[in-house]
Every structure is written in C-alpha cells, then in structure tokens.
Design an enzyme around this catalytic site. Structure first.
Site, PDB file in Angstrom:
ATOM      1  N   LYS A   1      10.149   8.751   8.703  1.00 53.27           N
ATOM      2  CA  LYS A   1      10.856   9.558   9.872  1.00 53.27           C
ATOM      3  C   LYS A   1      11.746  10.616   9.397  1.00 53.27           C
ATOM      4  O   LYS A   1      12.560  10.305   8.252  1.00 53.27           O
ATOM      5  CB  LYS A   1      11.668   8.552  10.721  1.00 53.27           C
TER       6      LYS A   1
ATOM      7  N   ASP B   1      13.832  -5.315  22.450  1.00 59.62           N
ATOM      8  CA  ASP B   1      14.622  -5.346  20.921  1.00 59.62           C
ATOM      9  C   ASP B   1      15.297  -6.542  21.145  1.00 59.62           C
ATOM     10  O   ASP B   1      15.806  -7.073  19.924  1.00 59.62           O
ATOM     11  CB  ASP B   1      15.606  -4.141  20.993  1.00 59.62           C
TER      12      ASP B   1
ATOM     13  N   HIS C   1      13.068  -0.771  14.151  1.00 60.07           N
ATOM     14  CA  HIS C   1      11.831  -0.549  14.423  1.00 60.07           C
ATOM     15  C   HIS C   1      10.905  -0.167  13.350  1.00 60.07           C
ATOM     16  O   HIS C   1      11.652   0.768  12.405  1.00 60.07           O
ATOM     17  CB  HIS C   1      11.426   0.371  15.656  1.00 60.07           C
TER      18      HIS C   1
ATOM     19  N   TYR D   1      13.058  13.334  16.411  1.00 59.19           N
ATOM     20  CA  TYR D   1      12.646  12.872  15.050  1.00 59.19           C
ATOM     21  C   TYR D   1      11.319  13.149  14.748  1.00 59.19           C
ATOM     22  O   TYR D   1      10.458  12.975  15.894  1.00 59.19           O
ATOM     23  CB  TYR D   1      13.078  11.482  14.775  1.00 59.19           C
TER      24      TYR D   1
HETATM   25  C1  LIG Z   1       8.054   5.352  20.027  1.00 56.70           C
HETATM   26  C2  LIG Z   1       7.376   5.919  21.024  1.00 56.70           C
HETATM   27  C3  LIG Z   1       7.408   4.937  22.236  1.00 56.70           C
HETATM   28  N1  LIG Z   1       6.743   5.554  23.301  1.00 56.70           N
HETATM   29  C4  LIG Z   1       6.831   5.074  24.600  1.00 56.70           C
HETATM   30  C5  LIG Z   1       6.587   3.410  24.639  1.00 56.70           C
HETATM   31  C6  LIG Z   1       7.478   3.167  25.987  1.00 56.70           C
HETATM   32  O1  LIG Z   1       7.086   3.209  27.201  1.00 56.70           O
HETATM   33  C7  LIG Z   1       8.841   4.383  25.722  1.00 56.70           C
HETATM   34  C8  LIG Z   1      10.013   3.650  24.955  1.00 56.70           C
HETATM   35  O2  LIG Z   1       9.481   3.218  23.752  1.00 56.70           O
HETATM   36  P1  LIG Z   1      10.646   2.247  22.882  1.00 56.70           P
HETATM   37  O3  LIG Z   1      11.339   1.486  23.890  1.00 56.70           O
HETATM   38  O4  LIG Z   1       9.782   1.680  21.829  1.00 56.70           O
HETATM   39  O5  LIG Z   1      11.427   3.537  22.511  1.00 56.70           O
HETATM   40  P2  LIG Z   1      12.705   3.173  21.352  1.00 56.70           P
HETATM   41  O6  LIG Z   1      13.234   1.940  21.431  1.00 56.70           O
HETATM   42  O7  LIG Z   1      13.456   4.392  21.297  1.00 56.70           O
HETATM   43  O8  LIG Z   1      11.826   3.253  19.743  1.00 56.70           O
HETATM   44  C9  LIG Z   1      12.138   4.000  18.811  1.00 56.70           C
HETATM   45  O9  LIG Z   1      13.329   3.436  18.187  1.00 56.70           O
HETATM   46  C10 LIG Z   1      13.674   3.524  16.861  1.00 56.70           C
HETATM   47  C11 LIG Z   1      14.753   4.388  16.797  1.00 56.70           C
HETATM   48  C12 LIG Z   1      12.494   4.277  15.943  1.00 56.70           C
HETATM   49  O10 LIG Z   1      12.810   4.118  14.885  1.00 56.70           O
HETATM   50  C13 LIG Z   1      11.068   4.431  16.644  1.00 56.70           C
HETATM   51  O11 LIG Z   1      10.942   5.546  16.445  1.00 56.70           O
HETATM   52  C14 LIG Z   1      11.021   4.071  17.769  1.00 56.70           C
HETATM   53  O12 LIG Z   1      10.550   2.670  17.891  1.00 56.70           O
HETATM   54  O13 LIG Z   1       8.168   5.318  25.188  1.00 56.70           O
HETATM   55  C15 LIG Z   1       5.575   6.364  23.141  1.00 56.70           C
HETATM   56  O14 LIG Z   1       5.053   7.050  23.953  1.00 56.70           O
HETATM   57  N2  LIG Z   1       5.543   7.209  21.884  1.00 56.70           N
HETATM   58  C16 LIG Z   1       6.517   6.850  20.917  1.00 56.70           C
HETATM   59  O15 LIG Z   1       6.252   7.336  19.714  1.00 56.70           O
END
Ligand SMILES: Cc1cn([C@H]2C[C@H](O)[C@@H](COP(=O)(O)OP(=O)(O)O[C@H]3O[C@H](C)C(=O)[C@H](O)[C@H]3O)O2)c(=O)[nH]c1=O
Length: 194
Positions: free
Chosen positions: A74, A172, A64, A134
């Site tokens: 980050k 993803d 991401h 992070y």
């Molecule tokens: C990233 C983020 C997500 N969200 C909400 C959006 C979704 O409802 C839920 C899960 O989000 P997401 O599926 O994008 O989470 P990850 O797959 O862990 O995403 C992260 O994964 C990799 C490791 C990364 O480097 C990024 O920091 C980030 O994209 O949290 C938020 O409210 N705030 C945020 O800053």
C-alpha cells in the site's frame, strides 16, 4: 517527480515525500511516479486506488491485510486532515515480527507511507472529515481480507485515542489477536520491496 524516501525503524516501511510546486495559482505535485519509485527500490505495480472518508476524529480502521495470493502493498496519503498510521510486521521469522512502526501522515505534511506485503495496516484519524487516498498492489478480495485486533496488548500500539473514543466497525472490534493468527506471511531475507 523528486521525492524523498526515508525508512522507518522497520526499514521495509518507507515515508515518501513528493515535491509540491507552489505558485500564485496554488500547487502541483506528482503524487505517484512508477519509474521514480522503481528507481528508489519500490518496484510495485499498483492496480487499485482507494479513497476513504472518515467523518469523525478518532475513526480507527484496521489492522488489515489481504492474504496470498491477494496480498497488498500500500501507498497511503492524506488529502484532507491527518492520520496516525500504523504498520505491524506479521512475517513469521522476521527479526521485527509483532513490532510496529507509526507515523503522522497528513495533508499539511504532504507525506505518504509505503507499507509492503507482510504487514498489517491501520490508522486513526486525528481530525474530522479526514480523506485518505491509497494505492494497493492487488485487487480487493473479500475472501482474503484479514485482520488483527487494533489494541492487541502483545503488540502494544500507542494509539493517540482511547478505547472509549475510538470509532470502529463491528468487524474490526472482533478481529483476532496476533497469537491467534495463522502464518500468512514468512520472512524472506534481503527481498526486494514488494
Ligand atoms: C478495502 C475495500 C473495501 N471495500 C468495501 C467493503 C465494504 O463494503 C466497504 C468498507 O470496507 P472496510 O470496512 O473493509 O473498509 P476499511 O475498514 O476502511 O478497510 C481498509 O482499512 C485499512 C486502512 C486498510 O489498510 C485496508 O486498505 C482496508 O481494509 O468497502 C471495497 O469494495 N474495496 C476495498 O478495496
């Protein structure tokens, strides 16, 4: 905070190792110091902390990044368990465009990885119940939340997990390949770390 900083093979990506002060009660560690990081060339104003908990070993989050004007640097650490962490250079014109670096980041190693803007980031958990904390340098902006397919053969990341074992979000699983990605970032020679 005394902290060791080591560049990885793509030198903009750094491994940060803060001191841990143990005594009979336990430990104290300055896990982040803005002035110390600035002295080390990482002059970043982080604006948000994230905490992600992954139930299973083999949970893979990534790759991401956020596009401009919400691009994110980050600073990633693990407070429980361990991750195989990956950063992919997606700066058009970079001598390491499309190449990646990886590192084991864990609570036991007490290390951190700094991933500047211009890189896609992701990790896979190596233990169950892994917790990742992070800092990011721009707020979350869903409209600018972009990604790259974790197992793009053009990048060839040697993940320690098979496709069958990986636990991925539907989002993803559908991310584009590097060859399909717009030019979100352009390489700037000798830029400060951002
Ligand atoms: C990233 C983020 C997500 N969200 C909400 C959006 C979704 O409802 C839920 C899960 O989000 P997401 O599926 O994008 O989470 P990850 O797959 O862990 O995403 C992260 O994964 C990799 C490791 C990364 O480097 C990024 O920091 C980030 O994209 O949290 C938020 O409210 N705030 C945020 O800053």
């Amino acid at each position: 905070m005394t902290v060791g900083v080591q560049p990885l093979a793509i030198p903009e990506v750094l491994i940060v190792s803060p001191d841990k002060h143990d005594d009979q009660r336990g430990f104290l560690s300055e896990t982040y110091s803005k002035p110390h990081m600035a002295e080390l060339g990482v002059g970043i104003d982080f604006v948000q902390d994230n905490h992600s908990f992954s139930i299973s070993k083999g949970t893979l989050r990534g790759l991401h990044f956020q596009s401009s004007p919400f691009a994110q640097a980050k600073l990633v650490r693990v407070v429980r368990g361990a991750i195989f962490d990956v950063a992919v250079d997606i700066r058009v014109g970079s001598p390491t465009f499309g190449r990646y670096v990886s590192k084991l980041i864990s609570a036991d190693a007490w290390n951190q990885i700094f991933v500047p803007t211009g890189f896609a980031h992701g990790f896979v958990t190596l233990e169950p119940q892994t917790e990742v904390i992070y800092k990011v340098s721009s707020r979350y902006s869903p409209e600018h939340d972009k990604g790259l397919l974790w197992n793009d053969p053009d990048i060839g990341i040697d993940w320690p997990v098979s496709e069958a074992e990986a636990v991925l979000s539907d989002k993803d699983k559908g991310l584009p390949m590097l060859s399909q990605l717009p030019d979100y970032f352009h390489y700037e020679r000798s830029r400060s770390k951002s």
